[in-house]
Design a protein around this motif. Structure first.
Motif, PDB file in Angstrom:
ATOM      1  N   LEU A  70      42.853  43.313  42.138  1.00  0.00           N
ATOM      2  CA  LEU A  70      42.091  42.072  42.003  1.00  0.00           C
ATOM      3  C   LEU A  70      40.750  42.116  42.718  1.00  0.00           C
ATOM      4  N   HIS A  71      40.435  43.241  43.365  1.00  0.00           N
ATOM      5  CA  HIS A  71      39.112  43.409  43.965  1.00  0.00           C
ATOM      6  C   HIS A  71      38.098  43.905  42.929  1.00  0.00           C
ATOM      7  N   ALA A  77      38.551  39.416  35.137  1.00  0.00           N
ATOM      8  CA  ALA A  77      38.102  38.832  33.871  1.00  0.00           C
ATOM      9  C   ALA A  77      39.251  38.604  32.900  1.00  0.00           C
ATOM     10  N   VAL A  78      40.361  39.306  33.084  1.00  0.00           N
ATOM     11  CA  VAL A  78      41.507  39.142  32.186  1.00  0.00           C
ATOM     12  C   VAL A  78      42.298  37.878  32.502  1.00  0.00           C
ATOM     13  N   VAL A  79      42.260  37.444  33.749  1.00  0.00           N
ATOM     14  CA  VAL A  79      43.126  36.350  34.210  1.00  0.00           C
ATOM     15  C   VAL A  79      42.912  35.058  33.419  1.00  0.00           C
ATOM     16  N   TRP A 368      34.165  44.352  31.170  1.00  0.00           N
ATOM     17  CA  TRP A 368      34.689  45.714  31.278  1.00  0.00           C
ATOM     18  C   TRP A 368      33.658  46.735  30.804  1.00  0.00           C
ATOM     19  N   VAL A 369      33.054  46.489  29.642  1.00  0.00           N
ATOM     20  CA  VAL A 369      32.071  47.430  29.101  1.00  0.00           C
ATOM     21  C   VAL A 369      30.882  47.567  30.037  1.00  0.00           C
ATOM     22  N   PHE A 370      30.389  46.450  30.554  1.00  0.00           N
ATOM     23  CA  PHE A 370      29.252  46.506  31.485  1.00  0.00           C
ATOM     24  C   PHE A 370      29.626  47.272  32.748  1.00  0.00           C
ATOM     25  N   SER A 371      30.838  47.060  33.253  1.00  0.00           N
ATOM     26  CA  SER A 371      31.273  47.749  34.471  1.00  0.00           C
ATOM     27  C   SER A 371      31.324  49.250  34.249  1.00  0.00           C
TER      28      SER A 371
END
Length: 495
Positions: A70-71, A77-79, A368-371
């Motif tokens: 969760l860090h 973003a999924v939560v 996710w994609v940006f990360s």
């Protein structure tokens, strides 16, 4: 006493986690090669995917340190998406029961991502191990998928079906296969030192040509991944060898005037004319009435979904989980009513979860994609070649799933959904490991030893002997051991 007990439990927990990841790898290979046929392994309602998930959740609960997941912003973003999905599932379950649960896997399989990410966070050394598992997958898939294709397409009448259903034990979807071929290409190109042999490039090209004749969405996915990888690695030999084989194959197809009918191939043959027609249809210039009719059918259905959500009464809630959208929207094409979702995962989310669900879905993918992209750029600037390769591979592979899922029922089922969310979890775990334990994929990192050692901690160093070979030599008095050909211990390996 408590400390001693905890110490004795830790190795057992690690072994359980490692074995579950191996079991997941076997499960993913089965989905990739046998498709829906593999998904029916088990007894309703507990099929192989559900059994694997149950084992994963149990493993997750036994894993220490998973909360560090969760860090990572991509995990957080999924939560909201899962929370909103659970609300809509709870409202539909009393009426639709198991059908509601089945439709909810479009977000529910995010549990696979949570488990994979948690296990990597708990033991970062598992990340290079997963990459080696994928190296084995590349070989198995390149050899196995043409066998499965010809068995399914030309020998379907002799393939037994699962008891109580009409589903054959092997069922190949060409679009799904093209997504995995895209991932293999990205995996090869992720390694700047990988010199892919012609035999593997040839096999990849032949597999892609076979599947591309049947499915256009998968072909677009493959082309997009090739473009992404060429932009990132313009001088890498893997893509150029594949392109050369494609050009040679096209010339031979034109010169030989081959015309082979594909049973159940939507009226498409293996021929030069079909090759040209498929290329035109991707850009909306095809002349095939069947292809144009199929495209118009999808557009009409998607327009209907937008009308009753964005501009209609289902703006906030969607129609929920459990209802057969094809029946309710009036677009059912199967006599037995097997079609349940529109041919786009984004439209499925919009129709079932409303505009809020679609916003949360797009946000989740975007974060996710940006990360991944940001991590890839940072690794390139810092000269972290192995990490840059890992992030490029995950990003390109994931985008192939998103593209194919935009035009087909793919992520809504276990064949694509479990893969999709497992990749998501691997990316989340990779982000955490890159920030907190970068040594596990350092350019001079040693193999993923059973004791969890690294090049710096285990007294070993890796020496390349050529494609697919590596030898560990003693460093600072350490003892070395030779790895088998293809282990790929010193870097992201491929054929």
């Amino acid at each position: 006493m408590r400390v001693a007990l905890q110490t004795s439990l830790d190795p057992a927990r690690r072994r359980i986690g490692d074995r579950w990841l191996l079991a997941l790898g076997v499960c993913l290979l089965g989905y990739a090669l046998a498709g829906r046929g593999f998904a029916y392994v088990g007894v309703s309602p507990l099929f192989v995917g559900e059994l694997c998930l149950a084992g994963g959740l149990l493993t997750f609960l036994l894993t220490r340190g998973w909360s560090r997941v969760l860090h990572v912003g991509a995990a957080i973003a999924v939560v909201p998406l899962a929370a909103w999905g659970f609300v809509r599932l709870a409202q539909g379950f009393p009426q639709y029961k198991i059908d509601a649960v089945r439709d909810a896997v479009v977000w529910g399989y995010a549990a696979f991502g949570l488990v994979v990410a948690g296990l990597i966070v708990a033991e970062p050394r598992r990340l290079p191990r997963l990459l080696r598992y994928y190296s084995v997958f590349t070989r198995a898939f390149l050899i196995g998928i043409p066998i499965a294709f010809f068995t399914y397409r030309y020998g379907r009448w002799v393939i037994p079906a699962w008891p109580g259903s009409e589903v054959p034990i092997v069922q190949v979807k060409e679009g799904d296969a093209l997504v995995h071929l895209s991932g293999i290409l990205a995996f090869w190109m992720a390694d700047p030192k990988r010199n892919v042999r012609w035999i593997w490039a040839t096999l990849l090209t032949l597999d892609m040509a076979l599947m591309g004749v049947i499915d256009r969405a998968g072909l677009v996915s493959f082309g997009a991944v090739m473009i992404i990888c060429l932009i990132a690695k313009p001088l890498h030999g893997a893509a150029w060898r594949t392109i050369a084989m494609l050009a040679l194959g096209a010339v031979l197809l034109w010169a030989a005037r081959v015309d082979i009918e594909v049973p159940g191939g939507k009226g498409r043959n293996i021929s030069w004319e079909q090759f040209v027609e498929s290329g035109k249809s991707i850009f909306g210039e095809g002349s095939s009435s069947a292809a144009e009719s199929n495209k118009q059918w999808r557009l009409d259905w998607w327009k209907s979904i937008v009308d009753y959500t964005v501009h209609g009464p289902y703006f906030w809630t969607g129609k929920g989980f459990g209802i057969n959208l094809a029946d309710d929207d009036g677009f059912q094409v199967s006599s037995e009513g097997s079609l349940r979702s529109p041919h786009s995962v984004h439209m499925t989310v919009l129709a079932r979860m409303g505009v809020p669900g679609l916003v949360l879905w797009i946000t989740m993918i975007g974060v996710w994609v940006f990360s991944m992209f940001d991590a890839y750029l940072r690794c390139r600037r810092r000269g972290q070649q192995r990490w840059a390769g890992a992030f490029l591979f995950l990003l390109a592979y994931y985008l192939a799933f998103v593209i194919n899922g935009s035009f087909d029922v793919f992520i809504e089922g276990p064949m694509g959904g479990i893969w999709f969310w497992s990749l998501y979890g691997a990316g989340v775990g990779a982000l955490w490991a890159w920030r907190r334990a970068p040594h596990v994929l350092a350019d001079d990192a040693d193999a993923d030893n059973d004791d969890g050692g690294s090049a710096s901690a285990g007294g070993m160093k890796a020496v390349h002997e050529g494609p697919g070979r590596a030898q560990l030599l003693p460093a600072a008095g350490g003892r070395g051991r030779r790895l088998p050909v293809g282990a790929g211990a010193a870097r992201i390996a491929g054929p």
